[in-house]
Design a protein around this motif. Structure first.
Motif, PDB file in Angstrom:
ATOM      1  N   ARG A   4       0.859  -1.192   0.000  1.00  0.00           N
ATOM      2  CA  ARG A   4       0.000   0.000   0.000  1.00  0.00           C
ATOM      3  C   ARG A   4       0.885   1.228   0.000  1.00  0.00           C
ATOM      4  NH1 ARG A   4      -5.335   1.273   1.918  1.00  0.00           N
ATOM      5  NH2 ARG A   4      -5.468   3.461   2.635  1.00  0.00           N
ATOM      6  N   ILE A   5       0.589   2.134  -0.906  1.00  0.00           N
ATOM      7  CA  ILE A   5       1.343   3.379  -1.032  1.00  0.00           C
ATOM      8  C   ILE A   5       0.347   4.535  -0.932  1.00  0.00           C
ATOM      9  CG2 ILE A   5       2.837   4.780  -2.496  1.00  0.00           C
ATOM     10  CD1 ILE A   5       3.747   2.216  -3.866  1.00  0.00           C
ATOM     11  N   GLU A   6       0.573   5.390   0.037  1.00  0.00           N
ATOM     12  CA  GLU A   6      -0.272   6.576   0.183  1.00  0.00           C
ATOM     13  C   GLU A   6       0.280   7.683  -0.703  1.00  0.00           C
ATOM     14  OE1 GLU A   6      -2.996   6.544   1.788  1.00  0.00           O
ATOM     15  OE2 GLU A   6      -2.789   4.757   3.070  1.00  0.00           O
ATOM     16  N   PRO A  50      13.545   9.463   4.814  1.00  0.00           N
ATOM     17  CA  PRO A  50      12.770   8.777   5.846  1.00  0.00           C
ATOM     18  C   PRO A  50      12.254   9.795   6.860  1.00  0.00           C
ATOM     19  CG  PRO A  50      15.062   8.581   6.347  1.00  0.00           C
ATOM     20  CD  PRO A  50      14.984   9.365   5.067  1.00  0.00           C
ATOM     21  N   ILE A  51      11.075   9.501   7.397  1.00  0.00           N
ATOM     22  CA  ILE A  51      10.554  10.311   8.481  1.00  0.00           C
ATOM     23  C   ILE A  51       9.695   9.410   9.361  1.00  0.00           C
ATOM     24  CG2 ILE A  51       8.642  11.133   7.050  1.00  0.00           C
ATOM     25  CD1 ILE A  51       8.805  13.779   8.711  1.00  0.00           C
ATOM     26  N   ASP A  52      10.072   9.293  10.587  1.00  0.00           N
ATOM     27  CA  ASP A  52       9.433   8.369  11.526  1.00  0.00           C
ATOM     28  C   ASP A  52       9.485   6.963  10.945  1.00  0.00           C
ATOM     29  OD1 ASP A  52       9.007  10.495  13.245  1.00  0.00           O
ATOM     30  OD2 ASP A  52       7.042  10.943  12.393  1.00  0.00           O
ATOM     31  N   ASP A  53       8.325   6.304  10.785  1.00  0.00           N
ATOM     32  CA  ASP A  53       8.337   4.934  10.257  1.00  0.00           C
ATOM     33  C   ASP A  53       7.917   4.902   8.790  1.00  0.00           C
ATOM     34  OD1 ASP A  53       5.759   5.678  10.638  1.00  0.00           O
ATOM     35  OD2 ASP A  53       5.104   3.785  11.549  1.00  0.00           O
ATOM     36  N   GLN A  54       7.986   6.093   8.163  1.00  0.00           N
ATOM     37  CA  GLN A  54       7.579   6.186   6.755  1.00  0.00           C
ATOM     38  C   GLN A  54       8.770   6.638   5.902  1.00  0.00           C
ATOM     39  OE1 GLN A  54       4.349   5.383   5.877  1.00  0.00           O
ATOM     40  NE2 GLN A  54       4.070   4.897   8.074  1.00  0.00           N
ATOM     41  N   TYR A  55       8.656   6.323   4.626  1.00  0.00           N
ATOM     42  CA  TYR A  55       9.653   6.828   3.672  1.00  0.00           C
ATOM     43  C   TYR A  55       8.887   7.587   2.613  1.00  0.00           C
ATOM     44  CZ  TYR A  55      14.051   7.112   1.149  1.00  0.00           C
ATOM     45  OH  TYR A  55      15.198   7.582   0.550  1.00  0.00           O
ATOM     46  N   VAL A  56       9.354   8.787   2.276  1.00  0.00           N
ATOM     47  CA  VAL A  56       8.677   9.666   1.341  1.00  0.00           C
ATOM     48  C   VAL A  56       9.488   9.770   0.059  1.00  0.00           C
ATOM     49  CG1 VAL A  56       7.783  11.990   0.926  1.00  0.00           C
ATOM     50  CG2 VAL A  56       7.646  10.977   3.215  1.00  0.00           C
ATOM     51  N   LEU A 116       4.801  10.157  -2.600  1.00  0.00           N
ATOM     52  CA  LEU A 116       4.382   8.801  -2.271  1.00  0.00           C
ATOM     53  C   LEU A 116       4.896   8.512  -0.852  1.00  0.00           C
ATOM     54  CD1 LEU A 116       5.294   6.926  -5.591  1.00  0.00           C
ATOM     55  CD2 LEU A 116       3.117   7.994  -4.958  1.00  0.00           C
ATOM     56  N   ILE A 117       4.015   8.007  -0.008  1.00  0.00           N
ATOM     57  CA  ILE A 117       4.380   7.740   1.394  1.00  0.00           C
ATOM     58  C   ILE A 117       4.241   6.251   1.630  1.00  0.00           C
ATOM     59  CG2 ILE A 117       3.906   8.315   3.803  1.00  0.00           C
ATOM     60  CD1 ILE A 117       2.530  10.884   2.700  1.00  0.00           C
ATOM     61  N   ILE A 118       5.380   5.609   1.971  1.00  0.00           N
ATOM     62  CA  ILE A 118       5.414   4.151   2.057  1.00  0.00           C
ATOM     63  C   ILE A 118       5.991   3.777   3.418  1.00  0.00           C
ATOM     64  CG2 ILE A 118       6.205   2.039   0.910  1.00  0.00           C
ATOM     65  CD1 ILE A 118       6.946   3.972  -1.476  1.00  0.00           C
ATOM     66  N   ARG A 119       5.485   2.693   3.976  1.00  0.00           N
ATOM     67  CA  ARG A 119       6.050   2.221   5.236  1.00  0.00           C
ATOM     68  C   ARG A 119       7.515   1.880   5.016  1.00  0.00           C
ATOM     69  NH1 ARG A 119       4.726  -2.291   6.946  1.00  0.00           N
ATOM     70  NH2 ARG A 119       5.244  -1.943   9.172  1.00  0.00           N
ATOM     71  N   ILE A 120       8.354   2.363   5.903  1.00  0.00           N
ATOM     72  CA  ILE A 120       9.811   2.234   5.709  1.00  0.00           C
ATOM     73  C   ILE A 120      10.257   0.784   5.699  1.00  0.00           C
ATOM     74  CG2 ILE A 120      10.593   2.351   8.118  1.00  0.00           C
ATOM     75  CD1 ILE A 120      12.664   4.466   7.107  1.00  0.00           C
ATOM     76  N   GLU A 121       9.568  -0.067   6.445  1.00  0.00           N
ATOM     77  CA  GLU A 121       9.962  -1.467   6.490  1.00  0.00           C
ATOM     78  C   GLU A 121       9.675  -2.167   5.165  1.00  0.00           C
ATOM     79  OE1 GLU A 121      11.716  -3.087   8.669  1.00  0.00           O
ATOM     80  OE2 GLU A 121      11.939  -1.187   9.728  1.00  0.00           O
ATOM     81  N   GLU A 122       8.734  -1.628   4.404  1.00  0.00           N
ATOM     82  CA  GLU A 122       8.430  -2.240   3.100  1.00  0.00           C
ATOM     83  C   GLU A 122       9.399  -1.749   2.033  1.00  0.00           C
ATOM     84  OE1 GLU A 122       4.375  -2.057   1.902  1.00  0.00           O
ATOM     85  OE2 GLU A 122       3.616  -2.535   3.898  1.00  0.00           O
ATOM     86  N   ILE A 123       9.620  -0.444   2.024  1.00  0.00           N
ATOM     87  CA  ILE A 123      10.479   0.089   0.974  1.00  0.00           C
ATOM     88  C   ILE A 123      11.939  -0.328   1.153  1.00  0.00           C
ATOM     89  CG2 ILE A 123      11.110   2.292   2.059  1.00  0.00           C
ATOM     90  CD1 ILE A 123      10.651   3.589  -0.701  1.00  0.00           C
ATOM     91  N   ALA A 124      12.324  -0.651   2.412  1.00  0.00           N
ATOM     92  CA  ALA A 124      13.709  -1.031   2.664  1.00  0.00           C
ATOM     93  C   ALA A 124      14.079  -2.317   1.952  1.00  0.00           C
ATOM     94  CB  ALA A 124      13.949  -1.181   4.168  1.00  0.00           C
ATOM     95  N   HIS A 125      13.101  -3.108   1.615  1.00  0.00           N
ATOM     96  CA  HIS A 125      13.385  -4.395   0.974  1.00  0.00           C
ATOM     97  C   HIS A 125      13.104  -4.359  -0.532  1.00  0.00           C
ATOM     98  CE1 HIS A 125      14.103  -6.454   4.789  1.00  0.00           C
ATOM     99  NE2 HIS A 125      13.068  -5.730   5.271  1.00  0.00           N
ATOM    100  N   ILE A 126      12.801  -3.184  -1.040  1.00  0.00           N
ATOM    101  CA  ILE A 126      12.565  -3.047  -2.484  1.00  0.00           C
ATOM    102  C   ILE A 126      13.870  -2.665  -3.144  1.00  0.00           C
ATOM    103  CG2 ILE A 126      11.375  -1.680  -4.249  1.00  0.00           C
ATOM    104  CD1 ILE A 126       9.063  -1.376  -2.311  1.00  0.00           C
ATOM    105  N   GLU A 127      14.278  -3.434  -4.127  1.00  0.00           N
ATOM    106  CA  GLU A 127      15.518  -3.112  -4.835  1.00  0.00           C
ATOM    107  C   GLU A 127      15.286  -2.112  -5.953  1.00  0.00           C
ATOM    108  OE1 GLU A 127      17.568  -6.503  -6.264  1.00  0.00           O
ATOM    109  OE2 GLU A 127      17.938  -7.374  -4.282  1.00  0.00           O
ATOM    110  N   PRO A 179      -5.068   5.626  -2.297  1.00  0.00           N
ATOM    111  CA  PRO A 179      -3.861   4.830  -2.134  1.00  0.00           C
ATOM    112  C   PRO A 179      -3.587   3.960  -3.350  1.00  0.00           C
ATOM    113  CG  PRO A 179      -5.232   4.701  -0.180  1.00  0.00           C
ATOM    114  CD  PRO A 179      -6.061   5.342  -1.240  1.00  0.00           C
ATOM    115  N   LEU A 180      -2.321   3.685  -3.553  1.00  0.00           N
ATOM    116  CA  LEU A 180      -1.914   2.780  -4.625  1.00  0.00           C
ATOM    117  C   LEU A 180      -1.610   1.429  -4.011  1.00  0.00           C
ATOM    118  CD1 LEU A 180       0.580   5.105  -6.558  1.00  0.00           C
ATOM    119  CD2 LEU A 180      -1.835   4.676  -7.106  1.00  0.00           C
ATOM    120  N   MET A 181      -2.035   0.410  -4.705  1.00  0.00           N
ATOM    121  CA  MET A 181      -1.736  -0.954  -4.281  1.00  0.00           C
ATOM    122  C   MET A 181      -0.861  -1.553  -5.365  1.00  0.00           C
ATOM    123  SD  MET A 181      -3.204  -1.041  -1.396  1.00  0.00           S
ATOM    124  CE  MET A 181      -2.965  -2.757  -1.019  1.00  0.00           C
ATOM    125  N   LEU A 182       0.418  -1.755  -5.063  1.00  0.00           N
ATOM    126  CA  LEU A 182       1.365  -2.206  -6.071  1.00  0.00           C
ATOM    127  C   LEU A 182       2.115  -3.441  -5.590  1.00  0.00           C
ATOM    128  CD1 LEU A 182       2.950   1.226  -7.072  1.00  0.00           C
ATOM    129  CD2 LEU A 182       1.121  -0.017  -8.261  1.00  0.00           C
TER     130      LEU A 182
END
Length: 836
Positions: free
Chosen positions: A2-4, A57-63, A84-95, A117-120
């Protein structure tokens, strides 16, 4: 996934703000507004910057966002931003970062009023490495950790995508990028990892971390990792063993360095670097214990070969992140214990001393290890430490002071320090050496320093001021260790210090020449002379004129001046005790100490005897000396010496009024038994002596025991004639009595033999006389004998010869009768010998 989404731009009445968002929690979206505006005002003439991408990064999100210039805004310089605002734990594993950039609006015309929201589903990274990746990797591995600067906006998205692919999750969580117009707008905390900037602004980035787009090869291992040429796995494992996150480029640089140090052949420098890096990376002692313990063990094993310079480097190893470092500090202590302080660099040694006592310069554990080691080394024999300490003096006073403060406060340590002191010292400031020694109460070392820095006179003068314990002289001797024996004596006289006096006397034993010029007028000279004699009796003759020195002492005694009375006692046992020729000798016997006076007298007796043996002159002696001479064996021995003339011997007796008559009789008897004949002048000298002393018994003794057989005594007895009875003098031929004298003498003799008169025992009748011729017995025997002898002398019937014969029958051994019986004046005939 989920991407806000959110859109930011001009908001009526509020400037730049949130326009719309897909997030239910609009507060988060609103808080991002300030992060998604331009970093600063657009410089004049700069237009080729829009659009640009950013990510942070900001708090637990990545922008992730793309920003455009808003041409429809009410004022220039306003922007539109799609985020695009993504949970940092998800984006950290995206290459693949590219597919996210593809989700961003590509122009300012695409911005809608509403967002959902985007669902990708993340796709695999299909992007090829950016051609500028190596250059960017080199810049990102900047040792100073500065932000990498990409000139231009074109190609920045592709570069970010290429970088992101080679990052690992922990580092992606902190990675950030954006546009920047100048170094002044990079004030974020943390700073962005990389920024792009319009090429026209290149002049503003001079001396900054510009990406050299011409770089062909990675310039470091970190750059190789960032551009995918090296595997980051070993470093990640190292971070894992330390239980830390590899979440920054700075952390990457430090861990890469640590990994390199741990991978290299182990040496002290490498391991020290590893320790420092580990300490900086992990300050929690409960984390990474295994690795930390291994590091401590490895360096502890190598410290035995560490140099002093390497040990100095360890002084600020706080190692709060390590549980137990005791093994390492013990190794440091052992290493210092085994250092050869004669070989180490003097600057390093000075630093060692200084650091070991200064909490501002070295940590507690290091200082404790060094101090413990130095204390141990100080007790070793031999130890090169003490010479090392003195070598530091010209370099730094603080080093010497520090070393002294560490050394154990014992006499043997002070002695070792003194033994090692150089002959000459040139400290920047002498007091800097003396103060720590005094604080330690090392008085001997204090003196030794003075002796190496100052002249002997200055050294002893200063030493005496603080060295006040008269029972200890080592400090004084240390201060004067370069003084000559003569100087020591001079300083003893000057300062009147008992320790200098004692030392001067010791030196005088082996260097008697230092007493050569003393006059003995100074009491200190007297004491030194006396002590030297006590140590070596032959030193009584050290002065060039010892007799004059002694006489000076005696004059001072007579004058009541202060003197060393013990010197008088000591001299009493030397040849100088002979005061025979001393001035005012007769006054000294009452002034000399009672316990020594007798020794002086006895020595003077020998002096007088020795002088008298060489001379016939007579002198008047004081009563004390005369009595001592008379009672001495020396006199008796001299009077018995056959090598001394009789004249000299008699002169000796003549000089002694208290010489006893009985002693003279004994001596004269021995003399006459061994010497015959004596000369006429010698006999006369004997006679004059006896006559002057009125020694009647001596005269009679010579007359009765020696004169009958020694005609050589006649001159002697002739002088003493008046002490002899007429008979003895007549018998010895000394005098010639008249006939009347002889008849008077005979009368006295017969009265003694026949006290009652001539008819005693019928003497008169037995001699052929008639008793009626005698006076009657009512008369005294003396009267009757006087009458009878007158009758014989006038030619009476009884002849004197017959009477003499009869008396000799009664007293055949009577010498006087025999003599009278042979005298012509008595017999009335010419002298002829009778039968007896």
């Amino acid at each position: 996934m989920r991407i806000e989404q959110a859109v930011y731009g001009e908001v009526s009445g509020r400037g730049h703000g949130l326009r719309t968002s897909s997030m239910k929690n609009s507060e988060l979206a609103k808080s991002l507004a300030s992060h998604l505006d331009l970093p600063d005002s657009i410089p004049l003439g700069i237009s080729n910057w829009s659009p640009f991408v950013r990510g942070f990064p900001i708090d637990d999100q990545y922008v992730i966002a793309r920003t455009f210039l808003d041409p429809s805004a009410s004022r220039s310089g306003m922007v539109l931003t799609h985020a695009l605002i993504i949970r940092i734990e998800e984006i950290a594993h995206i290459e693949d970062f590219a597919f996210l950039f593809e989700c961003l609006f590509s122009s300012a015309d695409e911005f809608p009023d509403n967002l959902s929201p985007l669902m990708l589903v993340p796709s695999l990274c299909k992007s090829s490495p950016d051609t500028e990746l190596i250059a960017a990797a080199n810049a990102l591995s900047d040792p100073a950790g500065r932000t990498a600067i990409w000139l231009g906006v074109t190609g920045f998205e592709e570069l970010v995508c290429s970088l992101w692919k080679n990052l690992w999750p922990d580092l992606r969580r902190t990675f950030s990028f954006r546009l920047s117009f100048s170094p002044k707008d990079i004030v974020d905390d943390p700073k962005p990892s990389i920024v792009c900037s319009p090429e026209k602004l290149q002049s503003l980035w001079i001396n900054q971390n510009l990406i050299n787009q011409n770089s062909a090869l990675p310039m470091s291992e970190i750059a190789r990792i960032l551009c995918g040429h090296a595997d980051v796995t070993p470093i990640l494992k190292l971070a894992n063993s330390l239980e830390i996150k590899l979440d920054s480029l700075t952390m990457l640089a430090r861990l890469e360095r640590l990994n390199a140090l741990l991978s290299d052949n182990f040496d002290v420098d490498c391991l020290l670097g590893a320790l420092r890096l580990t300490e900086g990376l992990s300050k929690n002692p409960e984390l990474g214990k295994k690795l930390k313990t291994s590091l401590i063990s490895k360096i502890s094993a190598l410290i035995s070969k560490a140099t002093l310079k390497q040990l100095l480097v360890m002084r600020n190893l706080t190692l709060v992140g390590f549980n137990d470092t005791k093994e390492m500090w013990n190794a440091v202590e052992n290493r210092v214990c085994n250092l050869d302080f004669g070989e180490v660099n003097d600057d390093d040694l000075s630093s060692l001393f200084i650091y070991s006592v200064n909490p501002d310069l070295a940590i507690y554990d290091w200082r404790e290890s060094i101090q413990a080691a130095l204390k141990t080394v100080a007790h070793k024999k031999p130890s090169s430490l003490f010479r090392g300490i003195w070598r530091c003096v010209p370099l730094a006073n603080d080093a010497f002071s520090a070393a002294i403060s560490i050394l154990p406060k014992t006499d043997d340590i002070e002695s070792e320090l003194v033994l090692a002191i150089p002959n000459k010292l040139s400290p920047p400031k002498t007091s800097a050496l003396l103060t720590p020694l005094l604080k330690k109460q090392w008085i001997v070392a204090h003196g030794a320093v003075l002796g190496s820095v100052l002249s002997p006179l200055e050294a002893v003068e200063q030493q005496i001021q603080i060295d006040t314990d008269s029972s200890k002289d080592s400090g004084i001797r240390a201060a004067l260790r370069f003084a000559t024996p003569a100087q020591v004596l001079a300083y003893a006289v000057k300062f009147k210090d008992s320790r200098l006096i004692e030392w001067a006397s010791e030196l005088a034993v082996n260097h008697p020449e230092i007493l050569h010029d003393i006059l003995c007028k100074d009491i200190i000279e007297q004491q030194v002379w006396r002590l030297s004699i006590e140590k070596k009796p032959t030193r009584w003759n050290s002065p060039s004129d010892p007799i004059n020195a002694r006489d000076t002492l005696l004059v001072m005694l007579e004058n009541g001046s202060p003197i060393d009375n013990r010197l008088l006692e000591v001299l009493a046992n030397t040849p100088l005790a002979n005061l025979y020729e001393a001035p005012d000798r007769e006054n000294l016997w009452k002034l000399l100490p009672a316990r020594t006076c007798d020794r002086y007298l006895q020595a003077t007796v020998f002096g007088w005897v020795e002088s008298a043996e060489q001379s016939t002159s007579e002198e008047q002696l004081e009563a004390e000396l005369e009595q001592a001479i008379v009672s001495s064996t020396a006199l008796a021995q001299a009077l018995a010496k056959p090598t001394i003339s009789i004249t000299t011997r008699v002169s000796m007796i003549s000089s002694l009024p208290s010489f006893k008559e009985e002693n003279f009789i004994s001596w004269a008897g021995d003399l006459l038994n061994t010497v015959r004949p004596i000369q006429h002048s010698e006999a006369e000298q004997l006679g004059r002596l006896m006559f002057s002393r009125r020694w009647k018994a001596a005269v009679r003794h010579l007359a009765s025991h020696h004169a009958p057989y020694r005609t050589d005594l006649k001159p002697c007895l002739t002088i003493c004639n008046e002490f002899l009875d007429w008979y003895t003098a007549w018998r010895l031929g000394i005098s010639k009595p008249s006939a009347s004298d002889k008849w008077s003498a005979l009368e006295r003799l017969v009265c003694d033999l026949y006290p009652n008169g001539p008819d005693t025992d019928e003497l008169w009748s037995r001699a052929g006389g008639n008793n009626w011729d005698l006076l009657n017995q009512s008369q005294s025997g003396l009267t009757r004998w006087h009458s009878a002898l007158n009758k014989i002398r006038s030619g009476g019937s009884l002849k004197s010869k017959k009477l003499m014969e009869t008396m000799l029958d009664d007293f055949p051994e009577n010498e006087e009768l025999k003599f009278f019986s042979n005298d012509s004046d008595i017999l009335g005939i010419s002298r002829s010998k009778l039968p007896w």
